[in-house]
Every structure is written in C-alpha cells, then in structure tokens.
Design a protein around this motif. Structure first.
Motif, PDB file in Angstrom:
ATOM      1  N   LEU A  39      -0.721   7.228  14.264  1.00 38.06           N
ATOM      2  CA  LEU A  39       0.018   7.281  13.007  1.00 38.06           C
ATOM      3  C   LEU A  39      -0.655   8.204  12.010  1.00 38.06           C
ATOM      4  CD1 LEU A  39       2.512   5.773  11.844  1.00 38.06           C
ATOM      5  CD2 LEU A  39       0.907   4.144  10.856  1.00 38.06           C
ATOM      6  N   PRO A  40       0.105   9.149  11.431  1.00 37.52           N
ATOM      7  CA  PRO A  40      -0.490  10.033  10.409  1.00 37.52           C
ATOM      8  C   PRO A  40      -0.885   9.222   9.168  1.00 37.52           C
ATOM      9  CG  PRO A  40       1.662  10.856  11.127  1.00 37.52           C
ATOM     10  CD  PRO A  40       1.495   9.486  11.700  1.00 37.52           C
ATOM     11  N   ILE A  41      -2.094   9.429   8.699  1.00 36.93           N
ATOM     12  CA  ILE A  41      -2.609   8.744   7.508  1.00 36.93           C
ATOM     13  C   ILE A  41      -2.976   9.817   6.485  1.00 36.93           C
ATOM     14  CG2 ILE A  41      -4.379   7.192   6.589  1.00 36.93           C
ATOM     15  CD1 ILE A  41      -2.576   5.856   8.663  1.00 36.93           C
ATOM     16  N   PRO A  42      -2.330   9.784   5.311  1.00 38.21           N
ATOM     17  CA  PRO A  42      -2.660  10.806   4.311  1.00 38.21           C
ATOM     18  C   PRO A  42      -4.068  10.601   3.759  1.00 38.21           C
ATOM     19  CG  PRO A  42      -1.209   9.146   3.365  1.00 38.21           C
ATOM     20  CD  PRO A  42      -1.354   8.817   4.829  1.00 38.21           C
ATOM     21  N   SER A  43      -4.658  11.696   3.370  1.00 34.37           N
ATOM     22  CA  SER A  43      -5.994  11.650   2.789  1.00 34.37           C
ATOM     23  C   SER A  43      -5.959  12.396   1.459  1.00 34.37           C
ATOM     24  CB  SER A  43      -7.002  12.297   3.741  1.00 34.37           C
ATOM     25  OG  SER A  43      -8.266  12.353   3.134  1.00 34.37           O
TER      26      SER A  43
ATOM     27  N   ARG B 265       0.802  -1.215   0.000  1.00 40.46           N
ATOM     28  CA  ARG B 265       0.000   0.000   0.000  1.00 40.46           C
ATOM     29  C   ARG B 265       0.838   1.270   0.000  1.00 40.46           C
ATOM     30  NH1 ARG B 265      -4.975  -1.124  -1.721  1.00 40.46           N
ATOM     31  NH2 ARG B 265      -5.742  -3.010  -0.726  1.00 40.46           N
ATOM     32  N   ARG B 266       2.080   1.180   0.508  1.00 44.70           N
ATOM     33  CA  ARG B 266       2.911   2.380   0.598  1.00 44.70           C
ATOM     34  C   ARG B 266       4.377   1.973   0.719  1.00 44.70           C
ATOM     35  NH1 ARG B 266       1.971   7.729   4.299  1.00 44.70           N
ATOM     36  NH2 ARG B 266       2.276   9.133   2.548  1.00 44.70           N
ATOM     37  N   GLN B 267       5.246   2.718   0.021  1.00 44.06           N
ATOM     38  CA  GLN B 267       6.685   2.494   0.107  1.00 44.06           C
ATOM     39  C   GLN B 267       7.357   3.782   0.569  1.00 44.06           C
ATOM     40  OE1 GLN B 267       7.535   1.150  -3.904  1.00 44.06           O
ATOM     41  NE2 GLN B 267       7.532  -0.975  -3.205  1.00 44.06           N
ATOM     42  N   PHE B 268       8.555   3.635   1.160  1.00 42.56           N
ATOM     43  CA  PHE B 268       9.235   4.801   1.707  1.00 42.56           C
ATOM     44  C   PHE B 268      10.727   4.559   1.846  1.00 42.56           C
ATOM     45  CE2 PHE B 268       7.576   2.154   5.100  1.00 42.56           C
ATOM     46  CZ  PHE B 268       8.690   1.932   5.896  1.00 42.56           C
TER      47      PHE B 268
ATOM     48  N   GLU C  19       6.718   7.386  -1.454  1.00 43.60           N
ATOM     49  CA  GLU C  19       6.741   7.347  -2.923  1.00 43.60           C
ATOM     50  C   GLU C  19       5.886   8.440  -3.548  1.00 43.60           C
ATOM     51  OE1 GLU C  19       2.940   5.586  -2.000  1.00 43.60           O
ATOM     52  OE2 GLU C  19       4.876   5.228  -1.084  1.00 43.60           O
ATOM     53  N   ASP C  20       4.895   8.949  -2.814  1.00 39.22           N
ATOM     54  CA  ASP C  20       4.041  10.008  -3.360  1.00 39.22           C
ATOM     55  C   ASP C  20       4.606  11.403  -3.091  1.00 39.22           C
ATOM     56  OD1 ASP C  20       3.602  10.316  -0.638  1.00 39.22           O
ATOM     57  OD2 ASP C  20       1.435   9.941  -0.739  1.00 39.22           O
ATOM     58  N   GLY C  21       5.822  11.471  -2.511  1.00 35.37           N
ATOM     59  CA  GLY C  21       6.467  12.752  -2.238  1.00 35.37           C
ATOM     60  C   GLY C  21       6.201  13.297  -0.845  1.00 35.37           C
ATOM     61  N   ALA C  22       5.273  12.700  -0.110  1.00 36.58           N
ATOM     62  CA  ALA C  22       4.995  13.150   1.261  1.00 36.58           C
ATOM     63  C   ALA C  22       6.209  12.895   2.145  1.00 36.58           C
ATOM     64  CB  ALA C  22       3.775  12.421   1.822  1.00 36.58           C
ATOM     65  N   THR C  23       6.386  13.745   3.146  1.00 33.74           N
ATOM     66  CA  THR C  23       7.497  13.583   4.083  1.00 33.74           C
ATOM     67  C   THR C  23       6.964  13.589   5.509  1.00 33.74           C
ATOM     68  OG1 THR C  23       7.917  15.965   4.193  1.00 33.74           O
ATOM     69  CG2 THR C  23       9.154  14.709   2.526  1.00 33.74           C
TER      70      THR C  23
ATOM     71  N   ASP D  29      -8.439  13.564  -0.125  1.00 32.16           N
ATOM     72  CA  ASP D  29      -9.467  14.603  -0.223  1.00 32.16           C
ATOM     73  C   ASP D  29      -9.524  15.531   0.988  1.00 32.16           C
ATOM     74  OD1 ASP D  29     -10.314  12.664   1.507  1.00 32.16           O
ATOM     75  OD2 ASP D  29     -12.366  12.595   0.758  1.00 32.16           O
ATOM     76  N   GLY D  30      -8.420  15.657   1.711  1.00 31.21           N
ATOM     77  CA  GLY D  30      -8.455  16.550   2.866  1.00 31.21           C
ATOM     78  C   GLY D  30      -7.194  16.462   3.688  1.00 31.21           C
ATOM     79  N   PRO D  31      -7.248  16.997   4.889  1.00 28.90           N
ATOM     80  CA  PRO D  31      -6.055  17.013   5.737  1.00 28.90           C
ATOM     81  C   PRO D  31      -5.679  15.612   6.227  1.00 28.90           C
ATOM     82  CG  PRO D  31      -7.945  17.821   6.956  1.00 28.90           C
ATOM     83  CD  PRO D  31      -8.394  17.613   5.530  1.00 28.90           C
ATOM     84  N   THR D  32      -4.425  15.479   6.620  1.00 27.96           N
ATOM     85  CA  THR D  32      -3.949  14.218   7.176  1.00 27.96           C
ATOM     86  C   THR D  32      -4.681  13.949   8.486  1.00 27.96           C
ATOM     87  OG1 THR D  32      -1.783  14.527   6.171  1.00 27.96           O
ATOM     88  CG2 THR D  32      -1.893  13.036   8.046  1.00 27.96           C
ATOM     89  N   ARG D  33      -5.080  12.718   8.676  1.00 25.32           N
ATOM     90  CA  ARG D  33      -5.723  12.322   9.925  1.00 25.32           C
ATOM     91  C   ARG D  33      -4.802  11.309  10.616  1.00 25.32           C
ATOM     92  NH1 ARG D  33      -8.063   7.314   8.928  1.00 25.32           N
ATOM     93  NH2 ARG D  33      -8.204   6.792   6.743  1.00 25.32           N
ATOM     94  N   THR D  34      -5.131  10.927  11.830  1.00 24.70           N
ATOM     95  CA  THR D  34      -4.325   9.921  12.514  1.00 24.70           C
ATOM     96  C   THR D  34      -5.165   8.685  12.779  1.00 24.70           C
ATOM     97  OG1 THR D  34      -4.824  10.784  14.712  1.00 24.70           O
ATOM     98  CG2 THR D  34      -2.836  11.639  13.625  1.00 24.70           C
ATOM     99  N   GLN D  35      -4.458   7.577  12.899  1.00 23.03           N
ATOM    100  CA  GLN D  35      -5.087   6.305  13.198  1.00 23.03           C
ATOM    101  C   GLN D  35      -4.251   5.646  14.297  1.00 23.03           C
ATOM    102  OE1 GLN D  35      -5.018   2.672  10.439  1.00 23.03           O
ATOM    103  NE2 GLN D  35      -7.010   3.607  10.040  1.00 23.03           N
ATOM    104  N   ARG D  36      -4.878   5.268  15.400  1.00 22.27           N
ATOM    105  CA  ARG D  36      -4.150   4.633  16.504  1.00 22.27           C
ATOM    106  C   ARG D  36      -3.916   3.165  16.163  1.00 22.27           C
ATOM    107  NH1 ARG D  36      -5.305   6.316  22.519  1.00 22.27           N
ATOM    108  NH2 ARG D  36      -4.337   8.132  21.548  1.00 22.27           N
ATOM    109  N   VAL D  37      -2.642   2.802  16.112  1.00 22.31           N
ATOM    110  CA  VAL D  37      -2.253   1.430  15.802  1.00 22.31           C
ATOM    111  C   VAL D  37      -1.202   0.960  16.800  1.00 22.31           C
ATOM    112  CG1 VAL D  37      -2.791   1.587  13.335  1.00 22.31           C
ATOM    113  CG2 VAL D  37      -0.508   2.145  14.126  1.00 22.31           C
ATOM    114  N   THR D  38      -1.123  -0.343  16.944  1.00 24.49           N
ATOM    115  CA  THR D  38      -0.124  -0.960  17.815  1.00 24.49           C
ATOM    116  C   THR D  38       0.894  -1.666  16.941  1.00 24.49           C
ATOM    117  OG1 THR D  38      -1.766  -1.245  19.546  1.00 24.49           O
ATOM    118  CG2 THR D  38       0.209  -2.603  19.699  1.00 24.49           C
TER     119      THR D  38
END
Length: 185
Positions: free
Chosen positions: A133-137, A61-64, A86-90, A139-148
C-alpha cells in the motif's frame, strides 16, 4: 532484572492476545437481511464511495472519496478506482476480478501480492488480500507498506453497500477502513 523481563514479556503476550481477540465478522454470523449480493451486478457501472482509515485506537487518520467505473463482460469484472484523499493526493487502482465458482472470486491489481480471494454469501462478500500500500510521506517520496486486508461488505439496498476492511501488518491489527459505496444511476 529477570523479573522485569518476565513482566515485560507477559505484558507483550497479553497485548498480542487482546489484539487477536478483536471481534470480526464471519459467515457463521446470522444474516441481517434476505438480500442477495451479486458482485458483478452491483459493481457494473458508475459508483462513488466515501471512506476513512482509523487506527486501532479509533483515531481517524485519513479520509477519501473514490470514483469507480466497473465493467462486467460476463467473465471478468474490471474496477477502475480513482481515489482522492482529503490532502489532495490521488491514486488509481485497477482491479481485475474473475468469478471462479457460483459464489467465489479471484482478483489482481497492481501492488497486490499474489491473488486476492473472495466469497459471496447472501447479502455479504468477504475479500482477502495482501497489498503493498502506498503511504504518503511529508518529508520525501511515497513509500509502500505491506498490509493484509480482510474486507467484509454488506449489501444495504439495491444501490448501497457498506464495507469494513480490517488491516494487519505482520499479523497484528493496525486499523480498519470503513467505506460506503453508492451506485449512480
């Protein structure tokens, strides 16, 4: 109608049981080498890491790439991690780790809930923590998702370490992250 509900509950229970049976590393597993990982030595200096997140179905789903600057001062290990996706986000994450025993560690970083705990054993290190964890969106601002995270790291050579991090949300496996760290000399 009642039979359908019973069958649906049985299917959900079976799926949850299978998700909980995923094979994961353990310190009970035999060591694959005679190497000794000293976290403070390996991460002191400049490193680069390449990784990817894959969901529970194995879809990437995502590379970095992560540029890491580590500093061990004899008491604390500070890791400045600069992620480029990979999408340019930092993203920047700064960990502060403290050695709490001969083979044990604690750590904090922005977004980490409470304190991360870790243990070294031979060529392995296990690191456990919960993070928002920051999750890019798209269609809007970055949101967070609590993960272990349940990270397992293996020293493969003096300058290479492999990390597989198992991720859960609400106690359910959601995927894993594979990362290869390499020291720069």
């Amino acid at each position: 109608m009642r039979l359908i509900l019973i069958l649906a509950l049985a299917a959900a229970a079976a799926a949850a049981t299978l998700a909980g049976c995923t094979g994961k590393p353990s310190f009970d597993d035999p060591s694959l080498s005679s190497r000794e990982l000293e976290l403070e030595e390996f991460f002191d200096g400049e490193l680069v890491a390449h990784g990817q997140f894959q969901d529970i179905f194995g879809t990437v789903r995502r590379q970095f790439v992560v540029e890491i600057e580590g500093d061990w001062d004899g008491e604390r290990l500070v890791l400045q991690e600069d992620f480029t996706y990979e999408d340019g986000a930092t993203e920047r994450r700064v960990w502060t780790l403290t050695k709490t025993g001969e083979e044990t560690w604690e750590g904090t970083a922005p977004g980490v809930v409470g304190v991360a705990i870790g243990e070294e054993q031979g060529d392995r290190f296990n690191w456990r923590y919960t993070i928002d964890l920051p999750i890019p969106s798209a269609d809007g601002p970055t949101r967070t998702q609590r993960v272990t995270f349940d990270d397992w790291m293996w020293l493969q050579s003096d300058d290479r370490l492999f990390n597989r991090a198992y991720m859960q949300r609400y106690g359910v496996d959601i995927g894993d992250v594979s990362i290869s760290f390499e020291k720069r000399r």
